[in-house]
Motif scaffolding. Sequence first.
Motif, PDB file in Angstrom:
ATOM      1  N   LEU A 171       0.827  -1.208   0.000  1.00 22.44           N
ATOM      2  CA  LEU A 171       0.000   0.000   0.000  1.00 22.44           C
ATOM      3  C   LEU A 171       0.859   1.255   0.000  1.00 22.44           C
ATOM      4  CD1 LEU A 171      -2.782  -1.047   2.562  1.00 22.44           C
ATOM      5  CD2 LEU A 171      -3.017  -0.819   0.077  1.00 22.44           C
ATOM      6  N   SER A 172       1.956   1.229   0.763  1.00 21.94           N
ATOM      7  CA  SER A 172       2.838   2.392   0.824  1.00 21.94           C
ATOM      8  C   SER A 172       3.443   2.717  -0.527  1.00 21.94           C
ATOM      9  CB  SER A 172       3.949   2.129   1.853  1.00 21.94           C
ATOM     10  OG  SER A 172       4.873   3.198   1.882  1.00 21.94           O
ATOM     11  N   GLU A 173       3.791   1.687  -1.275  1.00 20.98           N
ATOM     12  CA  GLU A 173       4.398   1.908  -2.588  1.00 20.98           C
ATOM     13  C   GLU A 173       3.432   2.562  -3.572  1.00 20.98           C
ATOM     14  OE1 GLU A 173       6.086  -1.644  -4.121  1.00 20.98           O
ATOM     15  OE2 GLU A 173       7.571  -1.834  -2.495  1.00 20.98           O
ATOM     16  N   HIS A 174       2.141   2.525  -3.259  1.00 21.07           N
ATOM     17  CA  HIS A 174       1.144   3.126  -4.150  1.00 21.07           C
ATOM     18  C   HIS A 174       0.426   4.298  -3.463  1.00 21.07           C
ATOM     19  CE1 HIS A 174       1.764  -0.893  -5.917  1.00 21.07           C
ATOM     20  NE2 HIS A 174       1.483  -0.297  -7.055  1.00 21.07           N
ATOM     21  N   ASP A 175       1.109   4.909  -2.489  1.00 27.05           N
ATOM     22  CA  ASP A 175       0.562   6.071  -1.776  1.00 27.05           C
ATOM     23  C   ASP A 175      -0.838   5.802  -1.239  1.00 27.05           C
ATOM     24  OD1 ASP A 175       2.846   7.626  -2.278  1.00 27.05           O
ATOM     25  OD2 ASP A 175       2.104   8.117  -4.290  1.00 27.05           O
ATOM     26  N   ALA A 176      -1.022   4.589  -0.677  1.00 30.95           N
ATOM     27  CA  ALA A 176      -2.347   4.202  -0.197  1.00 30.95           C
ATOM     28  C   ALA A 176      -2.297   3.729   1.252  1.00 30.95           C
ATOM     29  CB  ALA A 176      -2.916   3.103  -1.087  1.00 30.95           C
ATOM     30  N   THR A 177      -1.307   4.203   2.014  1.00 26.27           N
ATOM     31  CA  THR A 177      -1.212   3.811   3.416  1.00 26.27           C
ATOM     32  C   THR A 177      -2.480   4.224   4.159  1.00 26.27           C
ATOM     33  OG1 THR A 177       1.186   4.037   3.397  1.00 26.27           O
ATOM     34  CG2 THR A 177       0.106   4.052   5.547  1.00 26.27           C
ATOM     35  N   PRO A 178      -3.177   3.299   4.804  1.00 22.10           N
ATOM     36  CA  PRO A 178      -4.452   3.628   5.456  1.00 22.10           C
ATOM     37  C   PRO A 178      -4.247   4.414   6.748  1.00 22.10           C
ATOM     38  CG  PRO A 178      -3.891   1.336   5.851  1.00 22.10           C
ATOM     39  CD  PRO A 178      -2.851   1.862   4.911  1.00 22.10           C
ATOM     40  N   PRO A 179      -5.222   5.218   7.149  1.00 19.61           N
ATOM     41  CA  PRO A 179      -5.149   5.886   8.450  1.00 19.61           C
ATOM     42  C   PRO A 179      -5.250   4.860   9.571  1.00 19.61           C
ATOM     43  CG  PRO A 179      -7.304   6.214   7.434  1.00 19.61           C
ATOM     44  CD  PRO A 179      -6.445   5.546   6.406  1.00 19.61           C
ATOM     45  N   GLU A 180      -4.840   5.264  10.767  1.00 16.46           N
ATOM     46  CA  GLU A 180      -4.854   4.355  11.915  1.00 16.46           C
ATOM     47  C   GLU A 180      -6.245   3.775  12.161  1.00 16.46           C
ATOM     48  OE1 GLU A 180      -2.595   3.121  13.978  1.00 16.46           O
ATOM     49  OE2 GLU A 180      -0.931   4.026  12.877  1.00 16.46           O
ATOM     50  N   ALA A 181      -7.267   4.583  11.943  1.00 16.00           N
ATOM     51  CA  ALA A 181      -8.637   4.133  12.199  1.00 16.00           C
ATOM     52  C   ALA A 181      -9.060   3.011  11.264  1.00 16.00           C
ATOM     53  CB  ALA A 181      -9.606   5.312  12.077  1.00 16.00           C
ATOM     54  N   TRP A 182      -8.324   2.813  10.185  1.00 16.13           N
ATOM     55  CA  TRP A 182      -8.659   1.764   9.221  1.00 16.13           C
ATOM     56  C   TRP A 182      -7.816   0.503   9.422  1.00 16.13           C
ATOM     57  CZ3 TRP A 182      -9.425   4.255   3.680  1.00 16.13           C
ATOM     58  CH2 TRP A 182     -10.514   5.141   3.741  1.00 16.13           C
ATOM     59  N   MET A 183      -7.025   0.455  10.485  1.00 14.97           N
ATOM     60  CA  MET A 183      -6.179  -0.717  10.741  1.00 14.97           C
ATOM     61  C   MET A 183      -6.553  -1.327  12.099  1.00 14.97           C
ATOM     62  SD  MET A 183      -2.417   0.377   9.244  1.00 14.97           S
ATOM     63  CE  MET A 183      -2.264   1.898  10.190  1.00 14.97           C
ATOM     64  N   LEU A 184      -7.207  -2.467  12.076  1.00 15.21           N
ATOM     65  CA  LEU A 184      -7.714  -3.099  13.281  1.00 15.21           C
ATOM     66  C   LEU A 184      -7.139  -4.517  13.419  1.00 15.21           C
ATOM     67  CD1 LEU A 184     -11.461  -2.065  12.837  1.00 15.21           C
ATOM     68  CD2 LEU A 184      -9.695  -0.866  14.148  1.00 15.21           C
ATOM     69  N   GLN A 185      -7.094  -5.000  14.661  1.00 13.95           N
ATOM     70  CA  GLN A 185      -6.647  -6.364  14.950  1.00 13.95           C
ATOM     71  C   GLN A 185      -7.730  -7.076  15.751  1.00 13.95           C
ATOM     72  OE1 GLN A 185      -2.806  -6.620  16.856  1.00 13.95           O
ATOM     73  NE2 GLN A 185      -2.004  -4.881  15.679  1.00 13.95           N
ATOM     74  N   VAL A 186      -7.992  -8.334  15.391  1.00 12.41           N
ATOM     75  CA  VAL A 186      -9.042  -9.092  16.085  1.00 12.41           C
ATOM     76  C   VAL A 186      -8.580 -10.525  16.314  1.00 12.41           C
ATOM     77  CG1 VAL A 186     -10.906  -7.715  15.089  1.00 12.41           C
ATOM     78  CG2 VAL A 186     -10.150  -9.794  13.927  1.00 12.41           C
ATOM     79  N   ASN A 187      -9.273 -11.199  17.222  1.00 14.15           N
ATOM     80  CA  ASN A 187      -9.056 -12.621  17.424  1.00 14.15           C
ATOM     81  C   ASN A 187      -9.689 -13.411  16.280  1.00 14.15           C
ATOM     82  OD1 ASN A 187      -7.683 -12.567  19.999  1.00 14.15           O
ATOM     83  ND2 ASN A 187      -9.636 -11.931  20.895  1.00 14.15           N
ATOM     84  N   TYR A 188      -9.358 -14.685  16.258  1.00 10.94           N
ATOM     85  CA  TYR A 188      -9.838 -15.563  15.188  1.00 10.94           C
ATOM     86  C   TYR A 188     -11.280 -15.970  15.465  1.00 10.94           C
ATOM     87  CZ  TYR A 188      -9.431 -19.480  11.847  1.00 10.94           C
ATOM     88  OH  TYR A 188      -9.596 -20.364  10.801  1.00 10.94           O
ATOM     89  N   LYS A 189     -12.190 -14.988  15.469  1.00  5.60           N
ATOM     90  CA  LYS A 189     -13.592 -15.253  15.790  1.00  5.60           C
ATOM     91  C   LYS A 189     -14.495 -14.402  14.912  1.00  5.60           C
ATOM     92  CE  LYS A 189     -12.745 -16.415  20.656  1.00  5.60           C
ATOM     93  NZ  LYS A 189     -13.092 -17.829  20.503  1.00  5.60           N
ATOM     94  N   LEU A 190     -15.618 -14.989  14.491  1.00  4.32           N
ATOM     95  CA  LEU A 190     -16.561 -14.266  13.646  1.00  4.32           C
ATOM     96  C   LEU A 190     -17.114 -13.033  14.344  1.00  4.32           C
ATOM     97  CD1 LEU A 190     -18.640 -17.110  11.949  1.00  4.32           C
ATOM     98  CD2 LEU A 190     -17.238 -15.402  10.786  1.00  4.32           C
TER      99      LEU A 190
END
Length: 351
Positions: free
Chosen positions: A220-239
């Motif tokens: 994404l960085s190579e294409h000037d598309a680095t997402p804002p922090e609010a668009w980067m989330l981490q979750v457990n392996y659960k639906l």
Amino acid sequence: MKPIYKDTRTPAAEGGRAVGIRAVAKRAGVSTATVSRSLNNPASVSPELRAKISAIIEEIGYIPDASARALSSRRTRTIGAIVPTIDNAMFAQGLQALQSFLAQRDYLLLLATNEYDLEVELQQARNLVSRGVDGLILRGDKHSEELRRLLDAQAIPFVNVGVYEPDKPYPSIGVDNARAGRRVTRHLIDLGHRRVGIVAAMQRNNDRAQARLAGILAELSEHDATPPEAWMLQVNYKLDDARQAARTLLSQPHRPTAVVCGNDVIAYGVMLEALKLGLAVPGDVSVVGFDDLEWSRHLSPSLTTIHMPTDEIWVRAGEYLVQTLAGAPTMAHREIDFSLVVRESTAPPKE
């Protein structure tokens, strides 16, 4: 009237002694040492005699004493495996393939889990070593130094499965997860997406998830598309966790047009929540995953994902240990190829 029947119970079934190696030797007309050689070193006896002894063993129900065999050969023919959890379809699939391979080689698999906790992993490794495992399969390369010292001191061969790291001294068999992250992200870039969100798997003590995320962000960085922090989330392996993350991500006024998910289960949750929010997949938002679970091709829309050759990875790990224990030459590092599977969940963004 008392029923008349033939009593087929063995002495062991009546509380007597179980059938032993002497009974096998007596029936075969050979010494107990010959029976032992036939079991522990089949090549040391003739094929005819080996077949005769095997037939007698099957007929009378003799089971070799594992502890006695271990004393004579210094091997228990047991392989241990420690995985983060069995609540993961990829682990279950891989372990089944490993179990089948080891059974064909007359090896037993002992399994333990550590929930991504390095201290728990160390304790589980101690438990497995105390039970005499000949080798150990570990998930990834995030391990404590105490564990490495333990395996070195006990001369226990091991292999890191699920990662390919040829620059490290520890054997590894798996895919280049960073390159896989780049590949699936490049698919979205090629479609025209520049507003890309990420719902990654939890990163703690998970070098596979870390590498995938690093590859995604690099592309994404190579294409000037680095997402804002609010668009980067981490979750457990659960639906449920994945759906909550999707709700947070897709309810924003300025939302992404595509979402990269850390695995297929997370992608399922994102797709379900997107549909609940009234968004079309892929019309309003494209979704991609990792692993290519069986359900991924049956969903509607079917999921675009990275296919991981899970069975091959785990079988190769078992093969590495079996060959190492036999003194055969082995490759310390083996890269297994992944592939991008394009299905219905991705499309170019709306104008």
